[in-house]
Design an enzyme around this catalytic site. Structure first.
Site, PDB file in Angstrom:
ATOM      1  N   GLU A 101       0.823  -1.209   0.000  1.00 26.37           N
ATOM      2  CA  GLU A 101       0.000   0.000   0.000  1.00 26.37           C
ATOM      3  C   GLU A 101       0.855   1.257   0.000  1.00 26.37           C
ATOM      4  O   GLU A 101       0.581   2.212  -0.742  1.00 26.37           O
ATOM      5  CB  GLU A 101      -0.924   0.007   1.217  1.00 26.37           C
ATOM      6  CG  GLU A 101      -1.812   1.241   1.284  1.00 26.37           C
ATOM      7  CD  GLU A 101      -2.612   1.333   2.576  1.00 26.37           C
ATOM      8  OE1 GLU A 101      -2.859   2.471   3.030  1.00 26.37           O
ATOM      9  OE2 GLU A 101      -2.986   0.277   3.125  1.00 26.37           O
TER      10      GLU A 101
ATOM     11  N   CYS B 282      -8.253   3.518   8.266  1.00 29.51           N
ATOM     12  CA  CYS B 282      -9.577   2.934   8.065  1.00 29.51           C
ATOM     13  C   CYS B 282     -10.286   2.786   9.414  1.00 29.51           C
ATOM     14  O   CYS B 282      -9.677   2.334  10.396  1.00 29.51           O
ATOM     15  CB  CYS B 282      -9.434   1.580   7.376  1.00 29.51           C
ATOM     16  SG  CYS B 282     -10.964   0.645   7.243  1.00 29.51           S
TER      17      CYS B 282
ATOM     18  N   SER C 185      -7.367  -9.689   6.731  1.00 33.14           N
ATOM     19  CA  SER C 185      -7.283 -10.605   5.595  1.00 33.14           C
ATOM     20  C   SER C 185      -7.516 -12.052   5.993  1.00 33.14           C
ATOM     21  O   SER C 185      -7.207 -12.970   5.229  1.00 33.14           O
ATOM     22  CB  SER C 185      -5.907 -10.469   4.928  1.00 33.14           C
ATOM     23  OG  SER C 185      -4.865 -10.692   5.865  1.00 33.14           O
TER      24      SER C 185
END
Length: 443
Positions: free
Chosen positions: A127, A191, A263
């Site tokens: 990222e 987030c 994940s």
């Protein structure tokens, strides 16, 4: 042993969305075309192995991308990397997480105004690499407070964070960077699900004797959860699968907390919870487990659904003022039982991911259940036809239309009975990710 599961454990929105996009691309691809991901879709070895088995591979330097689709993973890529993929003739499906897209747009906007960018995150993480591509060569990465002292002189600074970064570190970094660079603009880019997950883990550590963190060792947000748990002074065990759990090390603890990275699929968390929960139970709990096993059998075998259909048929007759007939209850029970059982095999991969216990239950006696399903469908059809053609055609015709033209269930049936069960590569429902398991009641 009491087990508490974090409500936020499991796939986050960005990962779930990326999986959906990849599976949709695989289902919709043209004959002969290939579907790739630009780098590992997520940092979880078990999910990546699952995708590899379904011919969904990672792009490498020698991959021929002509007549192919390349899915950009949730972490995003640099603009130059996307242009490179497109130049090789590939169709691009962008599965970049919307939260990451927002950070990209912020960096791009302020870079165009001459700002330098400071990213608080893990240097080399996919990222972060992607975000640096939007900084027009004026990007810097800060992994810890010490890195701030090594930054060069800058006039205007835009401060953002990797979306899965530790919120407390980011706040401290902002204060220090603004002290050093007064002309700075900072943005909250972590987030919301990330810091909710982190806050919940901190609170959970206060009420349990030990923590288990489930997820890939290459996952940044998973390893960060491990670090947070350890910082609370709670004994912490990081495992990728249930097979890595050492129950002997857990026997000294009475309460165990379980969380997982963004994940980590739901089915993997369930397996860990089931293994820990059934360890070191007393006599009373054994009775509860035995009772639960009986109910699980009734539920797993779809017997309870069949009984429910029979009861519904009986109740509807009473409500309509009609004399209930046992034969109609039997028809309803046999038909619903057969459809439920056979539907399991039509969606076998989805069930295996979301309900591993049920999948294992059917796997042991799959031929028996297929036969019972076929017999149930046949008997209900024969009985329905015997008691009236109108009943048969109104009730059964739509089902057989779907059976032979839509779900291709008959292929699965014959594959199981013949012993050549070759599952279709991409018939995976979007329930792959599912919601997080939620707080579990202690035993």
């Amino acid at each position: 042993m009491k087990v508490f599961v974090a409500k936020t454990a499991g796939f986050c929105m960005g990962v779930r969305r990326a999986m959906d996009i990849l599976l949709d691309a695989a289902n919709e691809k043209n004959i002969g075309a290939k579907v790739y991901t630009d780098g590992p879709l997520i940092h979880n070895p078990q999910v990546l192995e699952y995708l590899e088995k379904r011919d969904l591979h990672i792009v490498n330097d020698v991959t021929d991308l002509s007549n192919s689709t390349v899915v950009i993973r949730a972490h995003g890529v640099t603009p130059s990397r996307r242009a490179e993929i497109e130049s090789k003739g590939a169709k691009v499906c962008d599965a970049t997480c919307p939260h990451v897209m927002r950070v990209q747009s912020i960096i791009k906007k302020y870079a165009a105004q001459g700002y330098s960018t400071i990213i608080v995150g893990d240097n080399g993480h996919a990222e972060v690499v992607g975000l640096l591509g939007y900084a027009e060569g004026r990007g810097h990465v800060v992994e810890n407070m010490e890195n701030i002292e090594l930054l060069p002189p800058m006039d205007k600074v835009c401060i953002v964070a990797q979306t899965t970064q530790d919120r407390h570190l980011f706040k401290r970094a902002i204060d220090e960077i603004k002290r050093r660079y007064p002309n700075s603009e900072s943005f909250e880019t972590i987030c919301s699900s990330t810091y909710k997950r982190q806050d919940e883990v901190v609170n959970l550590c206060k009420s349990v004797d030990a923590m288990i963190v489930v997820g890939g060792r290459g996952s940044a947000n998973t390893t960060r959860l491990v670090t947070i748990c350890e910082s609370q002074g709670t004994p912490t065990f990081h495992v990728e699968t249930d097979s890595e759990i050492d129950l002997n090390k857990l026997k000294v603890f009475n309460t165990i907390g379980v969380t997982a990275g963004a994940s980590t699929p739901n089915w993997m968390i369930k397996r860990v919870v089931d293994k820990v929960r059934t360890y070191k139970v007393n006599k009373y709990q054994k009775i509860l487990f035995a009772t639960k096993s009986i109910f699980n059998f009734l539920i797993g075998s779809c017997t309870y659904v069949a009984l429910g259909a029979a009861s519904m048929s009986y109740s509807c007759a009473l409500l309509l003022g009609v004399q209930p007939r046992l034969i109609f209850c039997i028809i309803a029970a046999l038909f619903i039982f057969s459809m439920q059982v056979l539907n399991h095999f039509a969606n076998k991969e989805s069930v295996a991911l979301n309900e591993p216990a049920r999948a294992k239950f059917y796997e042991k006696k799959q031929v028996l259940f297929v036969i019972l399903g076929i017999l149930g469908a046949a008997l209900s059809s024969i009985l329905g036809l015997y008691h009236g053609k109108s009943i048969f055609f109104v009730f059964f015709s739509p089902v057989f239309l779907v059976f032979f033209t839509g779900c291709k269930l008959y292929q699965r049936v014959f594959q199981v009975l013949s012993g050549t069960e070759a599952l279709s590569k991409y018939r995976v429902q979007k329930k792959f990710s599912t919601a997080s398991p939620g707080q579990q009641a202690p035993l």
